[in-house]
Design a protein around this motif. Structure first.
Motif: not given
Length: 124
Positions: A91-105
């Motif tokens: 929502a803030k327009g920041k990078s979320v790639t790392m959080f997607w990976v951590l979410f799935f792990v």
């Protein structure tokens, strides 16, 4: 055994619906009213997941495996944290790639441990 079964089924229902609502919110366009509403519904399901998870954690003490249920509870909290981080940072327009990976792990680790424990389902 009725409470145990009901709690387990309710917990699984809440996290399945919670993940679906989270994924819907994650793919919606930023700044829309629908995304904000969907995000709030996801937060409601986070609360329901935590409440039913606490009930399972308490019931898990009867099996003498409180430490394993405690680890699963912490993994679940971290999973919910990653879900929230994805939504807030996107929502803030920041990078979320790392959080997607951590979410799935963390999601896979939580599910593996949850199904492995005595109150989980036996697939085979």
């Amino acid at each position: 055994m009725g409470f145990l079964s009901d709690t387990t089924h309710f917990h699984i229902f809440t996290w399945v619906v919670g993940i679906i609502v989270f994924l819907v919110a994650a793919v919606m366009a930023n700044g829309t009213k629908g995304k904000k509403i969907t995000h709030m519904i996801a937060r409601l399901f986070y609360v329901l997941i935590i409440i039913s998870g606490v009930a399972l954690f308490i019931k898990g003490m009867d099996y003498g495996r409180g430490a394993e249920y405690g680890i699963k509870f912490l993994l679940g909290l971290v999973t919910i944290g990653m879900m929230e981080m994805v939504l807030v940072r996107s929502a803030k327009g920041k990078s979320v790639t790392m959080f997607w990976v951590l979410f799935f792990v963390f999601l896979l680790a939580t599910m593996f441990l949850g199904f492995k424990l005595p109150m989980g389902f036996e697939f085979f």
